[in-house]
Each structure stands twice: as C-alpha cells, then as structure tokens.
Scaffold this active site. Structure first.
Site, PDB file in Angstrom:
ATOM      1  N   GLY A   8       0.755  -1.552   0.152  1.00 48.84           N
ATOM      2  CA  GLY A   8       0.212   0.086   0.165  1.00 48.84           C
ATOM      3  C   GLY A   8       0.505   1.173   0.295  1.00 48.84           C
ATOM      4  O   GLY A   8       2.043   0.918  -0.429  1.00 48.84           O
ATOM      5  N   SER A   9       0.455   2.223   0.614  1.00 54.11           N
ATOM      6  CA  SER A   9       1.280   3.069   0.257  1.00 54.11           C
ATOM      7  C   SER A   9       2.082   4.002   1.797  1.00 54.11           C
ATOM      8  O   SER A   9       1.883   3.119   2.219  1.00 54.11           O
ATOM      9  CB  SER A   9      -0.185   4.585   0.481  1.00 54.11           C
ATOM     10  OG  SER A   9      -0.582   4.473   2.008  1.00 54.11           O
TER      11      SER A   9
ATOM     12  N   VAL B 239       0.364   4.650   5.432  1.00 54.96           N
ATOM     13  CA  VAL B 239      -0.465   3.240   5.871  1.00 54.96           C
ATOM     14  C   VAL B 239       1.457   2.643   6.079  1.00 54.96           C
ATOM     15  O   VAL B 239       0.638   1.749   7.735  1.00 54.96           O
ATOM     16  CB  VAL B 239      -1.385   2.787   5.237  1.00 54.96           C
ATOM     17  CG1 VAL B 239      -1.498   1.813   6.417  1.00 54.96           C
ATOM     18  CG2 VAL B 239      -2.125   3.929   4.659  1.00 54.96           C
ATOM     19  N   GLY B 240       1.976   2.164   5.483  1.00 59.17           N
ATOM     20  CA  GLY B 240       3.268   1.451   5.976  1.00 59.17           C
ATOM     21  C   GLY B 240       3.725   2.228   7.230  1.00 59.17           C
ATOM     22  O   GLY B 240       4.332   0.705   7.643  1.00 59.17           O
TER      23      GLY B 240
ATOM     24  N   GLU C 156       5.339  -3.809   1.026  1.00 57.59           N
ATOM     25  CA  GLU C 156       6.055  -2.686  -0.601  1.00 57.59           C
ATOM     26  C   GLU C 156       5.429  -1.558  -0.708  1.00 57.59           C
ATOM     27  O   GLU C 156       3.843  -1.715  -0.298  1.00 57.59           O
ATOM     28  CB  GLU C 156       5.334  -3.960  -1.682  1.00 57.59           C
ATOM     29  CG  GLU C 156       5.403  -3.613  -3.073  1.00 57.59           C
ATOM     30  CD  GLU C 156       4.442  -3.207  -3.372  1.00 57.59           C
ATOM     31  OE1 GLU C 156       4.643  -1.672  -4.310  1.00 57.59           O
ATOM     32  OE2 GLU C 156       3.480  -3.094  -4.008  1.00 57.59           O
TER      33      GLU C 156
ATOM     34  N   CYS D 290       1.969  -0.030  -8.331  1.00 55.59           N
ATOM     35  CA  CYS D 290       2.621   0.972  -7.671  1.00 55.59           C
ATOM     36  C   CYS D 290       4.281   0.701  -8.237  1.00 55.59           C
ATOM     37  O   CYS D 290       4.931   1.578  -8.015  1.00 55.59           O
ATOM     38  CB  CYS D 290       2.838  -0.232  -6.536  1.00 55.59           C
ATOM     39  SG  CYS D 290       3.362  -2.343  -6.962  1.00 55.59           S
TER      40      CYS D 290
END
Length: 498
Positions: free
Chosen positions: A195-196, A199-200, A217, A252
C-alpha cells in the site's frame, strides 16, 4: 479457510496461532496438495473473479487475466512443482577448521502465523502471491482483503478460498479500516503489507511494538527516462504507456513521470500524440478500467485542475463512474502539483532535461529510492548512470513486467519498502534459517582447551586455530567429478602401459 467477522478476529487469530504450535512442521505432501487445490479453485472460478473485478471498478478481463491470473497461476505451479528442493536443508559452503568435523545443516523453519494485508489495485495477485509463498514455506496465514474497495471481488475470493484451503492454515478477514486495525492488534510472526508509504509507516510502527518483522511494498514516484540513445521511440512510448495506463494507472510499479532529453523532446512529444490517438481514445463506456472510488477520482481531478503543465492528450473524466481518461501533461517542472507525491492514476507528467547526470541527481534529491526505475536507451553508459538511482528494480527498454516474473525477487528499498518475495524468495522471506549442528564426542580431544582454567598457552593455541583458513565442504557432485578424473587418469595410465 474460515471467514471471520470483526468481533471474531482475536479468537480466530489466536486459534490459528495455536494450530501452528500444534502442527509446526507440515508435510510436503500436505503443503503441495494445498497449493494445487488453490490453483485448481482459481482456474475453476476464473470467470467469476474476472466478473467481480469488472463489477467493482470496471477492470477489463484482459487486464485481470494478463496482469493477475497468468503470473499468479505460474507462481503457484512453480512453488508446488519445486517444493521439495525449495524447502531442502542447506549445508555451509565451508567450515572453520576448529569445527570441521561437526555435522552442520541449515533448516528452513516456518515462521509461524503470517498476516497479509492486501491492496485493492491487484487484489488477486497481491493477496495470493504472498499467501501462496507463506503456505509453501509451511506457515499459517491471516489474509485481510480490501472489502471496502472491491466488495464483490472479496465475496467471490472468500468463497474460492473456503473451497480450496484447509481452515487450520488460513483465516480471511474482509472489510475496511476497522477490520485492518483489529487484525493489527493481534500477534503475528511476520506482517506483509502492500500500500501507501503513509499507511506502511503505521503498520511498521505497530509491528515494532511486538518486534514483529515486516515485509513492506510501498510504491512511490518511479521515474522513466527517454534519452537520445533510444533506438525506437514509438515502440518505447507504446511500452511506456502500457505500463503507465494499465489498470488506470493504479499500479505500484507504474512509471510515475517521464524525463525526456532535450535533443529528442519535440520528436517524442509528436510521437506521443500519434501513439495515444491510435491506442487510448477511450471513454467511460469503453472497457478501460476506472478508478476504484470517488476519493481517488477527486484527488486526480484536483491535480489536473492545479497543474501548471500543458495538457497534451486526454483529460476527460466522468465523476459518476470514477472514470479518468489516459492523460499526458507536458512542460512540467519539479515544483508542479503533479510532482509532489505518487500519482497512482492515468496521468503522466513529462519533464525536459539536458544533462542525464543532472537529471539523475535531481531524481535522487526529490524522489530517492523509488520502487522501480525505467530507461529507454541502448547506450550502456546511460543505463549505468540511471542504475545509480537506488530503487527496487531497474528495467531497460520496457516497464512493469519485471514485477510479474516469479523467479525474480519483487520488493522495494528505502521509502518504497523492505523485503521481497516471489518464488524461492518467498521461501526465504517466510522461513527462518535454523542452524542444526551435531558435534561428535570423540572430538573432545581438540575442544578441551576451551574449558577453564584458562591460560595464555590455551588462548594462543585456540587463536592460532581460528586463524587457519576455513575448509570448503566437499559436495557429492564435487566428489564424483574428482573420482571421474582419477578413474580417467588410471584408465589412461594402464592403456599407455599396454
């Protein structure tokens, strides 16, 4: 597979962890059967999955088949077909002479229970590729699906997984933020998040509270370069646009922006129009993929309204269906709103540069460690220069496809992520390298000097032994080769004596 509701998450995860403790080493036959069952179920329900993604965000069937089904089924087949060799214990290449008589092997021990948090953009492959890898390595898995973004797909996939996999090795949670927060409150042995970056960071911080390792990732602004060394600009643009506009840019590893050398800039722009008019004359009624929701639409529409660049192509959008047409914006500078964060949509900013070395430095200053870097050039010195950008991967004269090769590692570096997976690299990510050493008792004669009482003589002798070179392990294949050479020599000797 068991599908659990919000309030059932703690008990379901705890049961999965206890099930692993009760059965920490699953047989290869069981694991292989689970992988093949998963593959069969996916093939059986392929049409239903394709239809679900068409329903959720107008994803064309070809994009689902080519970008998700094909690579995923190939990877599962690879894991199942090579399971024994992938999980086989290893032996050290060499041993210090002081321990050379010991038996030593390195086992691949499953970590335990793995949490996989799937994104919406490729919800089939980016959920089941790490799930298959974790299961192949012998783990139990909790899978969090993006039910808030693609609800129909999550319903279908949940039914497929319930049919395919043993409930003692997989728990599925589908939902949005509340469900994600609930699963993160539980204890795991590894967390996989796609994800982003924002948020990571939250996932990584939460995992750090319990010292849980993470595989992240995260994407980022992946640059693409077209230089004067590009031998075929039209083909380069076709490949670039496919990587950028596939899945409506919700990729991504998509090229986020394009840098074009001054000397070919006008030619590239002219060729762009020709390629775009031929391939990307689409509308909301065509089979071009839409954005996943209104939030994504509003964000991208806002960027198009704020950009100071020149609209070269596209720009059409439909708020009712979350459709944004493939769009190219030229004459963009580094301070433009399009250049501040990952676009994650079908908008390509184009920048001009004169010196490739300076362009590379500017990329490193603004968007260091992207998930991928792309260059279209046949000049090795230009490729080497772009390769100096730290990134998850470098592709030369193509885009995106490297992420679908299951025999290569997939992952980011720095702000674009940590760790990698796919194929045997999934086995590495989801196992612990456990050393198993067996020391013979007869060797005590050489080990006794390590015991107290200590003395200078003992220390000197032991340090001398440590300074000796390590002994390379003789493998069976090496031994066969040596014996063959010796035998050939003996045969030649006796023939010569006759």
């Amino acid at each position: 597979m068991s599908l659990v509701a919000l309030g059932e998450i703690p008990d379901a995860v705890n049961k999965l962890r206890l099930d692993f403790v009760a059965r920490p080493r699953k047989s290869h036959a069981f694991i292989k059967a689970q992988l093949l069952s998963l593959k069969d179920a996916l093939q059986k329900h392929q049409d239903s999955i394709v239809s679900a993604l068409l329903h959720d965000f107008h994803r064309s069937s070809q994009e689902t088949l080519v970008t998700e089904f094909g690579p995923l089924l190939s990877e599962i087949s690879y894991l199942a077909g090579n399971l024994s060799s992938l999980l086989a214990p290893e032996t050290p290449d060499a041993m210090p002479i002081a321990f050379s008589v010991a038996s030593c092997k390195i086992e691949k021990e499953p970590l335990g229970t793995v949490l996989v948090i799937s994104p919406f953009n490729f919800p089939l492959s980016l959920s089941l590729s790490p799930v298959a890898g974790a299961i192949a390595a012998g783990n139990n898995v909790v899978l969090k699906l993006p039910g808030d973004k693609c609800p129909e797909f999550c319903k279908v996939l949940s039914r497929v997984l319930a049919e395919a996999l043993d409930p003692e090795i997989l728990v599925v949670v589908t939902g949005g933020l509340k469900e994600a927060q609930a699963v993160l409150e539980q204890k795991y042995d590894k967390i996989v998040f796609t994800g982003s970056t924002a948020v990571g960071k939250i996932v990584h911080a939460k995992a750090a509270e319990s010292l849980t390792p993470t595989l992240l990732e995260l994407g980022g602004k992946s640059p693409a370069f077209i230089t004067a060394g590009c031998p075929n600009i039209r083909t380069a643009l076709a490949r670039l646009f496919w990587g950028k506009f596939c899945n409506a840019g919700q990729v991504c590893v998509a090229p986020d922006y394009l840098l074009v050398q001054d000397s070919v800039y006008d030619q590239v722009v002219a060729e762009m129009v020709a390629v775009l008019q031929k391939t990307y004359q689409v509308s909301e009624a065509s089979d071009y993929t839409h954005l996943v929701d209104s939030n994504s639409f509003n964000r991208l529409a806002g960027l198009l309204e704020k950009t100071r660049g020149k609209l070269l192509f596209g720009g059409a959008r439909d708020r009712e269906t979350n459709f944004v047409a493939p769009t190219v914006v030229t004459d963009v500078d580094w301070d433009d709103p399009l250049m501040q964060s990952e676009i994650f949509g079908p908008i390509l900013p184009v920048l001009r540069y004169s010196s490739l070395a300076e362009a590379v430095q500017t990329v490193q200053q603004h968007h260091d460690t992207p998930l991928a870097t792309y260059i279209f050039s046949d000049k090795q010195e230009e490729v080497q220069l772009v390769d100096s950008i730290r990134s998850g991967a470098l592709s030369v004269n193509d885009t995106v496809v490297h992420a679908g090769i299951h025999t290569c590692p997939f992952g980011g570096v720095g702000t674009s992520g940590m760790g990698n997976y796919h194929g045997r690299y999934s086995i590495e990510s989801f196992t612990h390298r456990k050393v198993v050493l067996k020391q013979p008792y007869w060797y005590e004669v050489a080990l006794k000097d390590r015991y107290a009482p200590y003395s200078a003589a003992k220390s000197n002798w032991l340090m001398f032994v440590y300074r000796l070179p390590s002994i390379r392990r003789v493998r069976q294949s090496d031994l066969v080769t040596v014996l063959a050479v010796v035998l050939a020599g003996l045969v030649g000797y006796f023939i010569g004596k006759r």
